[in-house]
Design a protein around this motif. Structure first.
Motif, PDB file in Angstrom:
ATOM      1  N   PHE A  15       0.842  -1.193   0.000  1.00  8.31           N
ATOM      2  CA  PHE A  15       0.000   0.000   0.000  1.00  8.31           C
ATOM      3  C   PHE A  15       0.875   1.240   0.000  1.00  8.31           C
ATOM      4  CE2 PHE A  15      -2.568  -3.272   2.182  1.00  8.31           C
ATOM      5  CZ  PHE A  15      -3.668  -3.286   1.346  1.00  8.31           C
ATOM      6  N   TYR A  16       0.280   2.395  -0.259  1.00  9.10           N
ATOM      7  CA  TYR A  16       1.053   3.636  -0.296  1.00  9.10           C
ATOM      8  C   TYR A  16       1.693   3.946   1.061  1.00  9.10           C
ATOM      9  CZ  TYR A  16      -2.721   6.020   2.181  1.00  9.10           C
ATOM     10  OH  TYR A  16      -3.641   6.391   3.127  1.00  9.10           O
ATOM     11  N   PHE A  17       1.135   3.417   2.152  1.00  7.55           N
ATOM     12  CA  PHE A  17       1.655   3.729   3.482  1.00  7.55           C
ATOM     13  C   PHE A  17       2.400   2.574   4.140  1.00  7.55           C
ATOM     14  CE2 PHE A  17      -2.572   2.063   4.038  1.00  7.55           C
ATOM     15  CZ  PHE A  17      -2.490   1.263   5.168  1.00  7.55           C
ATOM     16  N   CYS A  18       2.264   1.350   3.601  1.00  7.76           N
ATOM     17  CA  CYS A  18       2.948   0.213   4.233  1.00  7.76           C
ATOM     18  C   CYS A  18       3.000  -1.007   3.325  1.00  7.76           C
ATOM     19  CB  CYS A  18       2.275  -0.161   5.546  1.00  7.76           C
ATOM     20  SG  CYS A  18       0.711  -1.035   5.347  1.00  7.76           S
ATOM     21  N   HIS A  19       3.811  -1.964   3.764  1.00  5.04           N
ATOM     22  CA  HIS A  19       3.864  -3.288   3.142  1.00  5.04           C
ATOM     23  C   HIS A  19       3.362  -4.262   4.198  1.00  5.04           C
ATOM     24  CE1 HIS A  19       5.261  -6.559   0.606  1.00  5.04           C
ATOM     25  NE2 HIS A  19       5.729  -7.128   1.699  1.00  5.04           N
ATOM     26  N   ILE A  20       2.377  -5.099   3.851  1.00  2.00           N
ATOM     27  CA  ILE A  20       1.777  -6.041   4.798  1.00  2.00           C
ATOM     28  C   ILE A  20       1.954  -7.463   4.276  1.00  2.00           C
ATOM     29  CG2 ILE A  20      -0.400  -6.848   5.800  1.00  2.00           C
ATOM     30  CD1 ILE A  20      -1.331  -3.996   5.977  1.00  2.00           C
ATOM     31  N   GLU A  21       2.409  -8.339   5.182  1.00  2.00           N
ATOM     32  CA  GLU A  21       2.527  -9.756   4.868  1.00  2.00           C
ATOM     33  C   GLU A  21       1.513 -10.520   5.720  1.00  2.00           C
ATOM     34  OE1 GLU A  21       7.324  -9.572   3.925  1.00  2.00           O
ATOM     35  OE2 GLU A  21       6.626 -10.752   5.640  1.00  2.00           O
ATOM     36  N   VAL A  27      -0.216 -11.023  11.106  1.00  2.00           N
ATOM     37  CA  VAL A  27       0.032 -10.032  10.062  1.00  2.00           C
ATOM     38  C   VAL A  27       1.340  -9.349  10.435  1.00  2.00           C
ATOM     39  CG1 VAL A  27      -0.739  -7.804   9.144  1.00  2.00           C
ATOM     40  CG2 VAL A  27      -2.410  -9.567   9.673  1.00  2.00           C
ATOM     41  N   LYS A  28       2.209  -9.147   9.461  1.00  2.00           N
ATOM     42  CA  LYS A  28       3.428  -8.364   9.716  1.00  2.00           C
ATOM     43  C   LYS A  28       3.389  -7.144   8.810  1.00  2.00           C
ATOM     44  CE  LYS A  28       7.736  -8.970   8.223  1.00  2.00           C
ATOM     45  NZ  LYS A  28       8.985  -9.622   7.901  1.00  2.00           N
ATOM     46  N   ALA A  29       3.497  -5.972   9.432  1.00  2.00           N
ATOM     47  CA  ALA A  29       3.435  -4.723   8.674  1.00  2.00           C
ATOM     48  C   ALA A  29       4.739  -3.950   8.816  1.00  2.00           C
ATOM     49  CB  ALA A  29       2.283  -3.872   9.167  1.00  2.00           C
ATOM     50  N   VAL A  30       5.191  -3.373   7.711  1.00  2.00           N
ATOM     51  CA  VAL A  30       6.326  -2.457   7.715  1.00  2.00           C
ATOM     52  C   VAL A  30       5.822  -1.155   7.095  1.00  2.00           C
ATOM     53  CG1 VAL A  30       8.655  -1.987   6.851  1.00  2.00           C
ATOM     54  CG2 VAL A  30       8.016  -4.326   7.514  1.00  2.00           C
ATOM     55  N   THR A  62       4.089  -5.188  14.015  1.00  2.00           N
ATOM     56  CA  THR A  62       4.622  -4.089  13.221  1.00  2.00           C
ATOM     57  C   THR A  62       6.137  -4.080  13.396  1.00  2.00           C
ATOM     58  OG1 THR A  62       4.588  -1.708  12.787  1.00  2.00           O
ATOM     59  CG2 THR A  62       4.116  -2.378  15.048  1.00  2.00           C
ATOM     60  N   HIS A  63       6.840  -4.190  12.282  1.00  2.00           N
ATOM     61  CA  HIS A  63       8.301  -4.190  12.290  1.00  2.00           C
ATOM     62  C   HIS A  63       8.741  -2.779  11.932  1.00  2.00           C
ATOM     63  CE1 HIS A  63      12.098  -6.731  11.288  1.00  2.00           C
ATOM     64  NE2 HIS A  63      12.312  -5.832  12.215  1.00  2.00           N
ATOM     65  N   ARG A  64       9.170  -2.032  12.940  1.00  2.00           N
ATOM     66  CA  ARG A  64       9.485  -0.612  12.753  1.00  2.00           C
ATOM     67  C   ARG A  64      10.914  -0.425  12.272  1.00  2.00           C
ATOM     68  NH1 ARG A  64       5.827   2.237  17.473  1.00  2.00           N
ATOM     69  NH2 ARG A  64       3.881   1.529  16.553  1.00  2.00           N
ATOM     70  N   ILE A  65      11.060  -0.581  10.977  1.00  2.00           N
ATOM     71  CA  ILE A  65      12.363  -0.429  10.332  1.00  2.00           C
ATOM     72  C   ILE A  65      12.565   1.031   9.931  1.00  2.00           C
ATOM     73  CG2 ILE A  65      13.744  -1.099   8.326  1.00  2.00           C
ATOM     74  CD1 ILE A  65      12.062  -3.748   8.334  1.00  2.00           C
ATOM     75  N   ASN A  66      11.504   1.646   9.417  1.00  2.00           N
ATOM     76  CA  ASN A  66      11.564   3.019   8.925  1.00  2.00           C
ATOM     77  C   ASN A  66      11.133   4.013  10.003  1.00  2.00           C
ATOM     78  OD1 ASN A  66      12.285   2.174   6.279  1.00  2.00           O
ATOM     79  ND2 ASN A  66      10.163   1.589   5.948  1.00  2.00           N
ATOM     80  N   SER A  67      11.404   5.275   9.747  1.00  2.00           N
ATOM     81  CA  SER A  67      11.003   6.327  10.665  1.00  2.00           C
ATOM     82  C   SER A  67       9.625   6.846  10.248  1.00  2.00           C
ATOM     83  CB  SER A  67      12.031   7.472  10.600  1.00  2.00           C
ATOM     84  OG  SER A  67      11.601   8.529  11.416  1.00  2.00           O
ATOM     85  N   TYR A  68       8.677   6.761  11.167  1.00  2.00           N
ATOM     86  CA  TYR A  68       7.331   7.254  10.883  1.00  2.00           C
ATOM     87  C   TYR A  68       6.640   7.565  12.197  1.00  2.00           C
ATOM     88  CZ  TYR A  68       5.775   2.505  12.067  1.00  2.00           C
ATOM     89  OH  TYR A  68       5.544   1.321  12.700  1.00  2.00           O
TER      90      TYR A  68
END
Length: 133
Positions: A15-21, A27-30, A62-68
């Motif tokens: 999605f424009y705001f995240c990648h979901i597996e 569910v794992k979201a980045v 939620t895997h917080r890899i990026n800054s948001y």
């Protein structure tokens, strides 16, 4: 008989705001860099839950890899997803750990922070097992 590996990805969404597996029981979201997660993003999550986890317990990781940024009121809506039995945040960022303490106050279910994904997955297995017992 071989037991299926519940940690094999079933599908994913970009999605424009995240990648979901999507996995069997989580569910794992980045989230993408610079996004502010807000209650409107729950609509996407609700559609995914309806499609993949109808009447089935699952955990959101939620895997917080990026800054948001996260608007903590998002959890008031997220907590209403009846079959979401836990929420895990994976991050080693000290600022994130402070933010997570605030976020946790808005979420009335199991909510835990981990430094590594493997520990979050172990925790997920434990609360799914508790839920089913």
């Amino acid at each position: 008989m071989l037991k299926a590996n519940k940690n094999l990805m079933i599908t994913s969404y970009n999605f424009y705001f995240c990648h979901i597996e999507i996995y069997e029981d989580y569910v794992k979201a980045v989230m993408k860099e610079g996004v502010t997660v807000s209650p409107e993003h729950n609509d996407v999550l609700l559609q995914i839950v309806e499609k993949h986890f109808k009447n089935k317990p699952f955990v959101y990781i939620t895997h917080r890899i990026n800054s948001y940024a996260v608007n903590p009121t998002v959890y008031l809506e997220t907590a209403k997803i009846s079959n979401m039995i836990g929420f895990a945040v994976v991050s080693t960022d000290p600022k994130q750990k402070i933010q997570i303490k605030l976020e946790k106050t808005f979420f009335n279910k199991e909510f835990k922070q981990f430094d590594i994904l493997e520990l979050a997955l172990e925790w997920k297995d434990n609360i799914i097992k508790k839920y089913r017992d």
